[in-house]
Design a protein around this motif. Structure first.
Motif, short mmCIF file in Angstrom:
data_model
loop_
_atom_site.label_atom_id
_atom_site.label_comp_id
_atom_site.label_asym_id
_atom_site.label_seq_id
_atom_site.Cartn_x
_atom_site.Cartn_y
_atom_site.Cartn_z
N LEU A 63 0.82 -1.21 0.00
CA LEU A 63 0.00 0.00 0.00
C LEU A 63 0.85 1.25 0.00
CD1 LEU A 63 -2.59 1.64 0.34
CD2 LEU A 63 -2.55 1.08 2.78
N PHE A 64 1.89 1.29 0.85
CA PHE A 64 2.69 2.50 0.96
C PHE A 64 3.67 2.66 -0.19
CE2 PHE A 64 0.77 2.87 5.02
CZ PHE A 64 0.78 4.23 5.27
N ALA A 65 3.98 1.58 -0.89
CA ALA A 65 4.73 1.73 -2.13
C ALA A 65 3.90 2.54 -3.12
CB ALA A 65 5.07 0.36 -2.71
N LEU A 72 12.15 2.74 -0.77
CA LEU A 72 12.58 2.03 -1.98
C LEU A 72 12.02 2.70 -3.23
CD1 LEU A 72 12.31 -1.79 -1.14
CD2 LEU A 72 14.37 -0.54 -1.81
N VAL A 73 10.74 3.04 -3.18
CA VAL A 73 10.12 3.69 -4.34
C VAL A 73 10.78 5.05 -4.60
CG1 VAL A 73 7.98 4.72 -5.22
CG2 VAL A 73 7.92 2.52 -4.05
N GLY A 74 11.01 5.84 -3.53
CA GLY A 74 11.63 7.15 -3.70
C GLY A 74 13.04 7.07 -4.26
N GLN A 75 13.81 6.10 -3.79
CA GLN A 75 15.20 5.98 -4.22
C GLN A 75 15.34 5.42 -5.63
OE1 GLN A 75 18.08 6.99 -2.66
NE2 GLN A 75 16.74 7.95 -1.14
N ILE A 84 7.54 -3.13 -6.86
CA ILE A 84 7.62 -3.19 -5.39
C ILE A 84 6.27 -3.56 -4.80
CG2 ILE A 84 8.02 -1.79 -3.32
CD1 ILE A 84 10.19 -0.31 -4.94
N ILE A 85 5.19 -3.03 -5.36
CA ILE A 85 3.85 -3.41 -4.91
C ILE A 85 3.64 -4.91 -5.07
CG2 ILE A 85 1.38 -3.23 -5.48
CD1 ILE A 85 1.91 -0.24 -6.12
N ALA A 86 3.97 -5.44 -6.25
CA ALA A 86 3.79 -6.87 -6.51
C ALA A 86 4.64 -7.72 -5.57
CB ALA A 86 4.15 -7.17 -7.96
N GLY A 87 5.87 -7.28 -5.31
CA GLY A 87 6.76 -8.04 -4.44
C GLY A 87 6.25 -8.12 -3.01
#
Length: 406
Positions: A227-229, A359-362, A374-377
Motif C-alpha cells: 500500500l505505501f509503495a 525504496l520507491v523514492g530511491q 515493489i507493490i507486486a513483491g
C-alpha cells in the motif's frame, strides 16, 4: 459520555484513527509543488513521508506501554495536541530539512490515534467480534483517504500546500477535545501494567515469542508495504509521468478507496459464513494477483492511468479483506496488554511501510515500473507469510478449514 459499545463510539474511534491516513494522504498531491518550492528532488520530498512513517513506528513502542499504564484517553489526547503543534511547524517550514523534521515530530503525536484505537477495540470486544468491528472501523476510516487527497489537491491549486498542514492541525485539536469529553476510559484498572523497563521488555519479549502474533503481524506489514509503495509513488507516477492534474489526483485516489471499502464490507458479510483466516486467504489471493497484473502492464510498457489504477483498486479490495483479520488475529492472545501488542504490531507495520516507501523514492525511474514491481513483491511476500506462519499458528477460533491448530 457515550457507551463504549455504542455505534457513536465506533464512529468517534474511526475519526480518531483517521488522523493517520489524513496526515499521509492529504499532502500527497503537493509532492511536486513542495519539491519545486524547495528545489528538492523526488527522493527528498518522499523522505518527508518515510520519516513520518519511521516516527510513527517508533512512537508506538512508547505510547502503547504508556497507555497500558495510564489509560487510553490521556495518551490519545496528548498525542493529538503534539500532532497539532507539529502541524503548525510543517506549515511554517522554510526548507525541505525543516519540513522533514516537523513531519517526524508530527508522527510522534499522530501514532496515538491508530495504535490506541485498535487497543480500545480489543479492550471492549472478544477477538472474533473485534475482527468485525475493525472491518467496520476500517470502512468508516476509508472516508479519510477518499476525501483527503481531493481536498489536498484543491488546496494546492487554489491556495498552497502550507494550508494542508493548517487543516491537519485544526482537525487534531478538535479530536483532542472530543476524545477527552466524549468517551469513558476503556482500560480496566486490573489490566494496567507497571511502567518498569524490565516489565516492558518482558511484555515485548513475550509478544514477539508468540508465533501467531508474528504470522498475522508480518502478513499485515507486507500488505502495508504494498500500500505505501503506491502512496509514495502515486503522485510522481500519476501527476508527473501520466499527466494527471493535481486537483484531479484525489478523484483517481477515490477509486482505490472504493475498492478498500468493498473489501471491508465484503469481509463483514463473509464473516457470517467463513472464519477469519479463510477471508484472509481470499484477500491475499486477490492482492497478489492484482499486484502481479500491475507489474505485468508496466513491464509491457503500458503506461496509462488505468493500467495503474485498476490493478491498485482490485488490490485494495484484497487489502480491505486482509487488514481487519490480521489486526484482530495479532491481538487475540493479549487481552491484558493490548496496548503493548498493538504498539509492537504498529511498529512492525509502519517500519515495513517506511522501507517500501523509501525504496520507491530511491529507485523511481520516471516510469510506473519501479512502483508496480515493489507493490507486486510485497503482496507476494504477504502470501508467503500467511502460508508459512498464519496457517501453522492460527489465532484461537480463526482457523481456516484444514489448518493445523496449535
Amino acid at each position: 459520555m457515550l457507551a463504549l459499545t455504542s455505534i457513536w463510539t465506533t464512529l468517534l474511534l474511526a475519526a480518531a484513527c483517521a488522523l493517520g491516513p489524513i496526515a499521509i494522504d492529504m499532502y500527497l498531491p503537493a509532492f511536486p509543488q513542495i519539491g519545486a518550492d524547495f528545489g528538492a528532488g523526488a527522493d527528498d520530498v518522499q523522505l518527508t513521508l518515510s520519516l513520518y512513517l519511521a516516527g510513527f513506528a517508533v512512537a508506538q513502542l512508547v505510547c502503547g506501554p504508556l497507555a497500558d499504564r495510564f489509560g487510553r484517553k490521556p495518551i490519545m489526547v496528548g498525542g493529538f495536541l503534539l500532532f497539532a503543534m507539529a502541524s503548525i511547524g510543517c506549515a511554517m517550514a522554510s526548507n525541505i530539512e525543516s519540513l522533514q523534521l516537523f513531519r517526524f515530530l508530527q508522527a510522534l503525536g499522530g501514532s496515538a490515534g491508530p495504535v490506541l484505537g485498535r487497543a480500545v477495540i480489543r479492550d471492549v470486544y472478544t477477538p472474533r467480534e473485534a475482527a468485525k468491528i475493525l472491518a467496520l472501523l476500517a470502512s468508516l476510516m476509508a472516508m479519510a483517504p477518499a476525501v483527503a487527497p481531493t481536498l489536498g489537491g484543491f488546496m494546492v491549486s487554489a491556495l498552497n500546500w502550507h494550508w494542508i498542514f493548517i487543516a491537519m492541525g485544526t482537525y487534531a485539536l478538535v479530536m483532542a477535545g472530543v476524545i477527552a469529553f466524549g468517551i469513558p476510559e476503556p482500560l480496566r484498572r486490573d489490566y494496567r501494567q507497571p511502567l518498569r523497563p524490565a516489565s516492558l521488555f518482558g511484555n515485548y519479549r513475550r509478544i514477539l515469542g508468540d508465533a501467531s502474533f508474528l504470522g498475522y503481524t508480518l502478513t499485515n506489514a507486507a500488505v502495508y508495504g504494498a500500500l505505501f509503495a503506491f502512496l509514495s509513488g502515486a503522485a510522481f507516477v500519476l501527476i508527473d509521468v501520466l499527466g494527471v492534474a493535481p486537483e484531479h489526483f484525489g478523484l483517481y485516489f477515490a477509486a482505490m478507496v472504493v475498492g478498500y471499502v468493498a473489501g471491508n464490507l465484503g469481509s463483514i458479510r463473509l464473516a457470517r459464513f467463513l472464519v477469519p483466516d479463510q477471508i484472509l486467504l481470499y484477500g491475499l489471493i486477490i492482492a497478489t494477483a492484482s499486484g502481479a497484473s500491475m507489474a505485468g502492464f508496466a513491464l509491457q510498457g503500458v503506461h496509462n492511468v488505468w493500467a495503474v489504477m485498476l490493478p491498485q483498486s482490485l488490490l485494495m479490495v484484497g487489502t480491505g479483506m486482509i487488514l481487519p483479520q490480521t489486526m484482530a488475529g495479532a491481538l487475540a492472545n493479549f487481552p491484558s496488554m493490548a496496548g503493548s501488542a498493538s504498539a509492537l504490531f504498529g511498529f512492525i507495520q509502519m517500519a515495513t511501510a517506511a522501507a517500501a516507501g523509501a525504496l520507491v523514492g530511491q529507485l523511481h525511474d520516471g516510469t510506473p515500473l519501479v512502483m508496480a514491481a515493489i507493490i507486486a513483491g510485497f503482496a507476494a511476500l504477504a502470501l508467503v507469510f500467511y502460508l508459512f506462519l498464519v496457517q501453522r499458528y492460527p489465532a484461537p477460533g480463526f482457523e481456516a478449514q484444514g489448518a493445523n491448530s496449535r
